[in-house]
Scaffold this motif. Structure first.
Motif, PDB file in Angstrom:
ATOM      1  N   ILE A   1       0.950  -1.173  -0.043  1.00 21.62           N
ATOM      2  CA  ILE A   1      -0.068   0.001   0.078  1.00 21.62           C
ATOM      3  C   ILE A   1       0.877   1.363  -0.064  1.00 21.62           C
ATOM      4  CG2 ILE A   1      -1.634   1.391   1.391  1.00 21.62           C
ATOM      5  CD1 ILE A   1      -2.605  -1.393   0.057  1.00 21.62           C
ATOM      6  N   LYS A   2       0.725   2.248  -0.821  1.00 25.39           N
ATOM      7  CA  LYS A   2       1.144   3.697  -0.666  1.00 25.39           C
ATOM      8  C   LYS A   2      -0.274   4.273   0.147  1.00 25.39           C
ATOM      9  CE  LYS A   2       3.923   4.931  -4.589  1.00 25.39           C
ATOM     10  NZ  LYS A   2       4.200   5.878  -5.739  1.00 25.39           N
ATOM     11  N   LEU A   3       0.387   4.315   1.284  1.00 25.36           N
ATOM     12  CA  LEU A   3      -0.753   4.937   2.261  1.00 25.36           C
ATOM     13  C   LEU A   3      -0.779   6.550   2.294  1.00 25.36           C
ATOM     14  CD1 LEU A   3      -1.349   3.656   5.944  1.00 25.36           C
ATOM     15  CD2 LEU A   3      -1.582   6.247   5.351  1.00 25.36           C
ATOM     16  N   CYS A   4      -1.647   6.903   1.353  1.00 27.20           N
ATOM     17  CA  CYS A   4      -1.644   8.534   1.092  1.00 27.20           C
ATOM     18  C   CYS A   4      -2.515   9.070   2.227  1.00 27.20           C
ATOM     19  CB  CYS A   4      -2.178   8.662  -0.172  1.00 27.20           C
ATOM     20  SG  CYS A   4      -2.096  10.375  -0.721  1.00 27.20           S
TER      21      CYS A   4
ATOM     22  N   VAL B   1       6.973  13.399   1.643  1.00 21.35           N
ATOM     23  CA  VAL B   1       5.748  14.483   1.249  1.00 21.35           C
ATOM     24  C   VAL B   1       5.536  14.526  -0.255  1.00 21.35           C
ATOM     25  CG1 VAL B   1       5.433  17.165   1.528  1.00 21.35           C
ATOM     26  CG2 VAL B   1       6.842  15.931   3.183  1.00 21.35           C
ATOM     27  N   ASP B   2       4.421  14.098  -0.575  1.00 21.58           N
ATOM     28  CA  ASP B   2       4.077  13.707  -1.941  1.00 21.58           C
ATOM     29  C   ASP B   2       3.539  14.896  -2.854  1.00 21.58           C
ATOM     30  OD1 ASP B   2       1.549  13.763  -0.607  1.00 21.58           O
ATOM     31  OD2 ASP B   2       0.624  12.656  -2.017  1.00 21.58           O
ATOM     32  N   HIS B   3       3.107  16.040  -2.142  1.00 19.32           N
ATOM     33  CA  HIS B   3       2.701  17.262  -3.056  1.00 19.32           C
ATOM     34  C   HIS B   3       2.951  18.409  -2.320  1.00 19.32           C
ATOM     35  CE1 HIS B   3      -1.112  14.906  -4.790  1.00 19.32           C
ATOM     36  NE2 HIS B   3      -0.094  14.541  -5.290  1.00 19.32           N
ATOM     37  N   VAL B   4       3.420  19.562  -2.949  1.00 19.59           N
ATOM     38  CA  VAL B   4       4.058  20.740  -2.357  1.00 19.59           C
ATOM     39  C   VAL B   4       3.519  21.778  -3.162  1.00 19.59           C
ATOM     40  CG1 VAL B   4       6.143  19.919  -1.665  1.00 19.59           C
ATOM     41  CG2 VAL B   4       5.966  20.807  -3.761  1.00 19.59           C
ATOM     42  N   PHE B   5       3.264  23.025  -2.738  1.00 22.17           N
ATOM     43  CA  PHE B   5       2.943  24.113  -3.559  1.00 22.17           C
ATOM     44  C   PHE B   5       4.181  24.776  -3.737  1.00 22.17           C
ATOM     45  CE2 PHE B   5       2.415  26.491   0.621  1.00 22.17           C
ATOM     46  CZ  PHE B   5       1.461  25.641   1.338  1.00 22.17           C
ATOM     47  N   ASP B   6       3.634  26.157  -4.479  1.00 18.27           N
ATOM     48  CA  ASP B   6       4.532  27.080  -5.143  1.00 18.27           C
ATOM     49  C   ASP B   6       5.032  26.542  -6.621  1.00 18.27           C
ATOM     50  OD1 ASP B   6       5.637  29.358  -5.608  1.00 18.27           O
ATOM     51  OD2 ASP B   6       6.650  29.496  -3.909  1.00 18.27           O
ATOM     52  N   GLU B   7       3.923  26.255  -7.341  1.00 17.06           N
ATOM     53  CA  GLU B   7       4.236  25.688  -8.580  1.00 17.06           C
ATOM     54  C   GLU B   7       5.223  26.291  -9.625  1.00 17.06           C
ATOM     55  OE1 GLU B   7       1.703  23.945 -12.577  1.00 17.06           O
ATOM     56  OE2 GLU B   7       0.812  25.492 -11.218  1.00 17.06           O
ATOM     57  N   PRO B   8       5.298  27.702  -9.598  1.00 21.67           N
ATOM     58  CA  PRO B   8       6.215  28.302 -10.600  1.00 21.67           C
ATOM     59  C   PRO B   8       7.710  28.045 -10.068  1.00 21.67           C
ATOM     60  CG  PRO B   8       4.598  29.880  -9.764  1.00 21.67           C
ATOM     61  CD  PRO B   8       4.355  28.540  -8.886  1.00 21.67           C
ATOM     62  N   LEU B   9       7.831  28.054  -8.633  1.00 23.93           N
ATOM     63  CA  LEU B   9       9.125  27.525  -7.968  1.00 23.93           C
ATOM     64  C   LEU B   9       9.417  26.293  -8.224  1.00 23.93           C
ATOM     65  CD1 LEU B   9      11.982  28.420  -6.305  1.00 23.93           C
ATOM     66  CD2 LEU B   9      10.423  27.680  -4.042  1.00 23.93           C
ATOM     67  N   TYR B  10       8.508  25.415  -8.006  1.00 24.79           N
ATOM     68  CA  TYR B  10       8.667  23.876  -8.509  1.00 24.79           C
ATOM     69  C   TYR B  10       9.215  23.509 -10.054  1.00 24.79           C
ATOM     70  CZ  TYR B  10       7.592  18.958  -8.958  1.00 24.79           C
ATOM     71  OH  TYR B  10       7.788  17.326  -9.312  1.00 24.79           O
ATOM     72  N   LYS B  11       8.708  24.341 -10.751  1.00 25.08           N
ATOM     73  CA  LYS B  11       9.133  24.220 -12.373  1.00 25.08           C
ATOM     74  C   LYS B  11      10.587  24.860 -12.454  1.00 25.08           C
ATOM     75  CE  LYS B  11       4.681  24.434 -14.366  1.00 25.08           C
ATOM     76  NZ  LYS B  11       3.828  25.232 -15.129  1.00 25.08           N
TER      77      LYS B  11
ATOM     78  N   LEU C   1       3.961   0.022   2.113  1.00 25.12           N
ATOM     79  CA  LEU C   1       5.358   0.219   1.550  1.00 25.12           C
ATOM     80  C   LEU C   1       5.832   1.728   1.665  1.00 25.12           C
ATOM     81  CD1 LEU C   1       4.861  -2.098  -1.408  1.00 25.12           C
ATOM     82  CD2 LEU C   1       5.984  -2.783   0.878  1.00 25.12           C
ATOM     83  N   LEU C   2       4.855   2.576   1.657  1.00 26.06           N
ATOM     84  CA  LEU C   2       5.363   3.948   1.506  1.00 26.06           C
ATOM     85  C   LEU C   2       4.283   5.016   1.960  1.00 26.06           C
ATOM     86  CD1 LEU C   2       7.138   6.469   0.336  1.00 26.06           C
ATOM     87  CD2 LEU C   2       5.818   6.285  -1.923  1.00 26.06           C
ATOM     88  N   VAL C   3       4.480   5.876   2.662  1.00 24.68           N
ATOM     89  CA  VAL C   3       3.692   6.826   3.356  1.00 24.68           C
ATOM     90  C   VAL C   3       3.740   8.198   2.300  1.00 24.68           C
ATOM     91  CG1 VAL C   3       2.811   8.223   5.527  1.00 24.68           C
ATOM     92  CG2 VAL C   3       3.332   5.789   5.718  1.00 24.68           C
ATOM     93  N   HIS C   4       2.488   8.771   2.274  1.00 20.69           N
ATOM     94  CA  HIS C   4       2.363   9.844   1.631  1.00 20.69           C
ATOM     95  C   HIS C   4       2.124  11.034   2.792  1.00 20.69           C
ATOM     96  CE1 HIS C   4       2.236   9.063  -2.978  1.00 20.69           C
ATOM     97  NE2 HIS C   4       3.486   8.848  -2.617  1.00 20.69           N
TER      98      HIS C   4
END
Length: 329
Positions: free
Chosen positions: A217-220, A292-302, A248-251
C-alpha cells in the motif's frame, strides 16, 4: 530515525541536486522514469551514481505503466488503433524484471488511468501565499466523461484481479512488490470511471485478492483526509495495515477540510493532527518509506523541483524526531 525519508528523483538530476538531497538528510528516492529509460544498464548506472551520494533508489515510478488505461479499463482500441492489455502487462512485467536486476524491488501502481483530478491551483486562506492545488467537487462532477465507453465497478475490479494474477508470478520470482495508491480525490466514480480504491474497505478487498503477499500500500494520508470518515479512520487503518505489513510508502500530506471542497496545505496548517498520525505510524512499528508527496508554489517547482520539498520534508522529519524522543522518555 525509525522511518526512511524519501523524495522523488529523475535520472537527469545534476550532481548539485543530488548533493542537495543529501544535505536534506534524505537518503532514499522514488525514481521517476520513462519506459525508454527502463533498461538494466540505465538503472544499474543510476543506482551506482546515486549511491555515490549516499542515496538509495527504493522504488520505480513509470507513469505510462503505473496509470495505464489499456490495463485498467481493458481497452481493445485506443486512438483508433488496436490495443491489448496482455501486451501492456507484458511491458509492466518487463519493468519489474529490469528494476529487480538493478536492485530495485518496489514498483508504483495507481488504478486511476486519467490521473489525479483537481479543479486548479491557487493561493488559498491556508497556503501562506503559496500556490496549492484545490478541489471543488461539484466542478469535477460536472465534467464530461473521460471516455465514450461506460464502465462498471465490477469491470474495474475484474481488470485489477486479472492484472494481479498475471504479474504475481513475476513479482514473486523477482522478490518484488507493487505499491498501490488510492484514487484522488477518493469518491466512487470520477468522470465516468469507477474508482478502485476510494476507502479502506476497497483496500481490504484488494488485499483479499493477494494471497501471495505481493501487493503493498501507498498509504496516502492526504487521500484519507480528503475522504474523511467516508475513507476510514486513519489511526485505526494505520494499525491494521501495519500489523499486516502492507504499508510500503506513506505520503505525508494535510488538507484544509474533507470533501466536497479542500485545498492542499502544509502539514501544520490543515485540519488533521499530523503529530498524532506520525505518532501512530511510529507506535505501530512502521519503519518503511515516508514522503511529502505534494508541495505548493508551482512556479518555484518548475524552476527547481527540490526546493519546495525542503521545508515540508524538514518539518516531517522534525515531527518524527520529536515523537521518537518523547517515546524514549
Amino acid at each position: 530515525m525509525s522511518m526512511k525519508t524519501l523524495v522523488g528523483a529523475r535520472l537527469a538530476m545534476s550532481d548539485r541536486e543530488l548533493t542537495f538531497i543529501r544535505e536534506m538528510a534524505v537518503s532514499h528516492v522514488e525514481l521517476n522514469i520513462s519506459e525508454e529509460e527502463a533498461t538494466v544498464e540505465t538503472l544499474k548506472a543510476a543506482v551506482e551514481r546515486f549511491a555515490a551520494f549516499g542515496i538509495t533508489i527504493d522504488l520505480i515510478n513509470c507513469v505510462t505503466l503505473q496509470k495505464n488505461d489499456i490495463i485498467d479499463l481493458n481497452l481493445t482500441e485506443k486512438n483508433g488503433q488496436p490495443a491489448s492489455r496482455d501486451e501492456e502487462i507484458r511491458r509492466f512485467k518487463n519493468l519489474v524484471k529490469v528494476a529487480a536486476e538493478a536492485g530495485i524491488h518496489i514498483i508504483s501502481v495507481a488504478w486511476q488511468p486519467t490521473g489525479v483530478k483537481r479543479t486548479g491551483f491557487e493561493v488559498g486562506e491556508q497556503t501562506r501565499g503559496g500556490i496549492a492545488s484545490f478541489v471543488e467537487l461539484n466542478e469535477i462532477l460536472a465534467r464530461p466523461n473521460d471516455y465514450e465507453q461506460s464502465f462498471t465497478a465490477d469491470e474495474i475490479w475484474d481488470n485489477f484481479a486479472y492484472f494481479l494474477r498475471e504479474v504475481t508470478p513475476t513479482l514473486k520470482e523477482c522478490g518484488s512488490k507493487i505499491a498501490l495508491h488510492p484514487n484522488d480525490p477518493p469518491i466512487p466514480m470520477l468522470c465516468g470511471i469507477p474508482s478502485l480504491v476510494w476507502n479502506m474497505d476497497c483496500y481490504r478487498k484488494a488485499i483479499s485478492l493477494d494471497p501471495e503477499g505481493v501487493l503493498g500500500i501507498k498509504l496516502c494520508v492526504g487521500c484519507w483526509l480528503e475522504g474523511g470518515d467516508q475513507f476510514g479512520d486513519i489511526l485505526s487503518d494505520i494499525k491494521e495495515l501495519a500489523e499486516q505489513d502492507r504499508i510500503l510508502l506513506v505520503h505525508f500530506r494535510n488538507v484544509s477540510s474533507t470533501l466536497p471542497n479542500f485545498q492542499e496545505t502544509l502539514a501544520e496548517d490543515g485540519y488533521a493532527d499530523m503529530y498524532a498520525i506520525m505518532k501512530q505510524l511510529i507506535v505501530c512499528g512502521y519503519e518503511g518509506l515516508i514522503y511529502v508527496d505534494h508541495v505548493f508554489d508551482e512556479p518555484l517547482y518548475k524552476h527547481d523541483p527540490l526546493i519546495p520539498f525542503a521545508y515540508p520534508t524538514g518539518y516531517m522529519k522534525g515531527l518524527m524526531h520529536a515523537i521518537e524522543q518523547e517515546l524514549k522518555g
